[in-house]
Design a protein around this motif. Structure first.
Motif, mmCIF file in Angstrom:
data_model
loop_
_atom_site.group_PDB
_atom_site.id
_atom_site.type_symbol
_atom_site.label_atom_id
_atom_site.label_comp_id
_atom_site.label_asym_id
_atom_site.label_seq_id
_atom_site.Cartn_x
_atom_site.Cartn_y
_atom_site.Cartn_z
ATOM 1 N N ILE A 121 -13.576 -3.625 7.838
ATOM 2 C CA ILE A 121 -14.089 -2.144 8.302
ATOM 3 C C ILE A 121 -13.032 -1.732 9.119
ATOM 4 O O ILE A 121 -12.420 -0.293 8.848
ATOM 5 N N ALA A 122 -12.483 -2.296 10.014
ATOM 6 C CA ALA A 122 -11.589 -2.236 11.221
ATOM 7 C C ALA A 122 -10.235 -1.718 10.337
ATOM 8 O O ALA A 122 -9.424 -0.873 10.557
ATOM 9 N N ILE A 123 -9.773 -2.589 9.285
ATOM 10 C CA ILE A 123 -8.563 -2.364 8.412
ATOM 11 C C ILE A 123 -8.806 -1.052 7.514
ATOM 12 O O ILE A 123 -7.764 -0.170 7.725
ATOM 13 N N LYS A 124 -9.958 -0.786 6.981
ATOM 14 C CA LYS A 124 -10.207 0.247 6.427
ATOM 15 C C LYS A 124 -9.993 1.653 7.016
ATOM 16 O O LYS A 124 -9.510 2.667 6.584
ATOM 17 N N TYR A 125 -10.259 1.529 8.293
ATOM 18 C CA TYR A 125 -10.434 2.666 9.248
ATOM 19 C C TYR A 125 -9.313 2.904 10.130
ATOM 20 O O TYR A 125 -9.179 3.770 11.056
ATOM 21 N N TYR A 130 2.608 -11.743 10.708
ATOM 22 C CA TYR A 130 1.726 -12.530 10.188
ATOM 23 C C TYR A 130 0.345 -11.770 9.783
ATOM 24 O O TYR A 130 -0.379 -12.007 8.773
ATOM 25 N N GLY A 131 0.124 -10.801 10.764
ATOM 26 C CA GLY A 131 -1.161 -10.103 10.718
ATOM 27 C C GLY A 131 -1.068 -9.342 9.470
ATOM 28 O O GLY A 131 -2.073 -9.028 8.569
ATOM 29 N N GLN A 132 0.017 -8.729 9.016
ATOM 30 C CA GLN A 132 0.058 -7.965 7.637
ATOM 31 C C GLN A 132 -0.197 -8.836 6.516
ATOM 32 O O GLN A 132 -0.582 -8.347 5.456
ATOM 33 N N SER A 177 -3.109 -8.283 4.016
ATOM 34 C CA SER A 177 -3.020 -8.217 2.287
ATOM 35 C C SER A 177 -3.763 -9.088 1.617
ATOM 36 O O SER A 177 -4.367 -8.952 0.419
ATOM 37 N N LEU A 178 -4.121 -10.334 2.230
ATOM 38 C CA LEU A 178 -5.131 -11.301 1.464
ATOM 39 C C LEU A 178 -6.481 -11.040 1.683
ATOM 40 O O LEU A 178 -7.196 -11.090 0.850
ATOM 41 N N LEU A 179 -6.869 -10.340 2.910
ATOM 42 C CA LEU A 179 -8.233 -10.029 3.231
ATOM 43 C C LEU A 179 -8.698 -8.901 2.392
ATOM 44 O O LEU A 179 -9.714 -8.812 1.926
ATOM 45 N N THR A 180 -7.752 -8.029 1.839
ATOM 46 C CA THR A 180 -8.243 -6.754 1.097
ATOM 47 C C THR A 180 -7.879 -6.794 -0.247
ATOM 48 O O THR A 180 -7.907 -5.716 -1.088
ATOM 49 N N LEU A 181 -7.728 -8.081 -0.959
ATOM 50 C CA LEU A 181 -7.535 -8.360 -2.321
ATOM 51 C C LEU A 181 -8.872 -8.213 -2.971
ATOM 52 O O LEU A 181 -10.074 -8.526 -2.452
#
Length: 332
Positions: free
Chosen positions: A305-309, A322-324, A328-332
Motif C-alpha cells: 500500500i505504501a508503494i502504491k501511494y 536494492y530497494g527498487q 519491482s518484485l513486490l509489485t509483479l
C-alpha cells in the motif's frame, strides 16, 4: 580526430588490471579500445576478446566490429574481417567475440594469447529490455579466470554514464569518483572521460541544441550519471522500527516504519535475526527463510500500500538501488 574524440592511451599507461571507462555517449570509447587491441596484435601478436552480455548483442556487434575502424588510413593495407566468432587481420585470428551469459560452454577453451578483454556496454539502462545476469560479477570473474588462468589479462569495461549503483561498482566498492582518474586498490582504475571538444561539437548540433539543459543532455554530453539522483532519498527518523526484511541478490534490506512521518524506509540496516525476513526469489532463499510468494501477512500488505501511494523512501542511494529491485518484485 584525437583532438575531438576519446583516446585510451592515458588509461592504458596506468597499467591496471581492471579498467572502467565511463564516458559521454558516442565520444569514441569503443573505437579507441578497438584501435588499441588491433595495434597490439599487429605489434606484439597479442589477441583480444570482445565481450558482450547476451548472444543477440554479440552477433550484432561482431558483424559490424571493423566497420568504423576500416575508415582509418593506417589500416588501408590490412584486410580486417569477422567470420563466425573470430576476428581476422588477413588470414590470422586477432581476436574473439564471446558472450558472458553462455560462458559455461567455453570453460575448457584455452586462449593463451589473449592479452586484453573489452567488455562493452557493461552498464544497463533501467527499464530497458536488457537485464544484468544473476550473480553477474561472479560470472564475469569466473569467465576472467577461464581466460587468464595465471596470466595478467587487462580488462577494459566500457559504458556511458548511466549509474554508479551497478553490480560491478558495488562489488568492488567503487564510489566517490573524483577527477578524471580514480584508483581503487592496487589494480582497479576508473576513468570519467574528458573530451571537451567533443562536448562542444555535440552541443553545437541541432540535436544538441534541442536537448540543451535537459537531463538527457547532462548524461549523453556532459557525462553526468543519468540514473543517480537523490529523489526519495531521506535519512530515516530515529523513531523508525523494523517491520520487514527482504533477501535480494545476496543483500539483506530492511523496511522500517516511522510513526512521525507515516513513511516506510528501505535501508541496508537490518537485523539478520529479525523474525520476518523473506526471500524475494527462489535463488535468494536461505535455510529457514520463507519465500515471499503466497505470503499475505499484514506487514507485506502495508508495504504494498505504501508503494502504491508513494509513501516509500530510501536512506541512501545504495538502499535505493536494492530497494527498487525489491519493489519491482513486490509489485509483479
Amino acid at each position: 580526430m584525437s583532438e575531438i574524440y576519446y583516446s585510451i592511451s592515458k588509461l592504458i599507461s596506468h597499467h591496471r588490471l581492471f579498467n572502467f571507462v565511463i564516458g559521454e555517449r558516442g565520444n569514441g570509447k569503443t573505437f579507441s579500445a578497438k584501435e588499441f587491441v588491433i595495434d597490439d596484435f599487429l605489434k606484439n601478436k597479442n589477441e583480444f576478446i570482445y565481450l558482450r552480455r547476451y548472444k543477440t548483442e554479440s552477433k550484432k556487434a561482431r558483424d559490424s566490429f571493423f566497420d568504423d575502424i576500416k575508415k582509418l588510413d593506417k589500416y588501408n593495407d590490412k584486410e580486417l574481417k569477422s567470420k563466425g566468432e573470430n576476428f581476422y587481420i588477413g588470414d590470422k585470428i586477432c581476436g574473439y567475440s564471446m558472450t558472458l551469459s553462455v560462458f559455461n560452454s567455453i570453460k575448457s577453451v584455452s586462449k593463451p594469447n589473449v592479452k586484453t578483454i573489452i567488455f562493452d556496454e557493461f552498464l544497463i539502462l533501467k527499464k530497458s529490455n536488457t537485464r544484468y545476469l544473476t550473480d553477474e560479477v561472479i560470472k564475469f570473474l569466473e569467465f576472467y579466470e577461464t581466460i587468464a588462468r595465471t596470466r595478467d589479462v587487462t580488462v577494459i569495461f566500457l559504458a556511458n554514464a548511466i549509474t554508479m549503483m551497478n553490480p560491478y561498482f558495488i562489488y568492488f566498492k567503487i564510489s566517490d569518483l573524483k577527477g578524471r582518474f580514480t584508483k581503487i586498490g592496487s589494480d582497479i582504475l576508473v576513468e570519467l572521460t574528458n573530451t571537451p571538444n567533443y562536448q562542444k561539437l555535440k552541443k553545437s548540433t541541432r540535436f544538441g541544441k534541442l536537448i540543451a539543459n535537459s537531463e538527457y543532455s547532462k548524461y549523453s554530453i556532459d557525462n553526468e550519471f543519468l540514473q543517480d539522483n537523490n529523489s526519495f532519498v531521506e535519512e530515516k527518523p530515529s523513531d523508525s522500527r523494523l517491520v520487514l526484511g527482504f533477501q535480494i541478490e545476496n543483500k539483506l534490506i530492511g523496511v522500517w516504519f516511522s510513526p512521525s512521518t507515516n513513511l516506510m524506509y528501505f535501508s541496508l540496516k537490518c537485523n539478520p535475526q529479525f523474525r520476518f525476513i523473506y526471500a524475494l526469489t527462489v535463488a535468494d532463499q536461505r535455510p529457514n527463510m520463507l519465500l515471499l510468494k503466497g505470503q499475505k501477512m499484514a506487514n507485506i500488505q502495508r508495504v504494498k500500500i505504501a508503494i502504491k501511494y508513494g509513501l516509500i523512501r530510501f536512506d541512501s542511494l545504495k538502499s535505493k538501488y536494492y530497494g527498487q529491485k525489491a519493489i519491482s518484485l513486490l509489485t509483479l
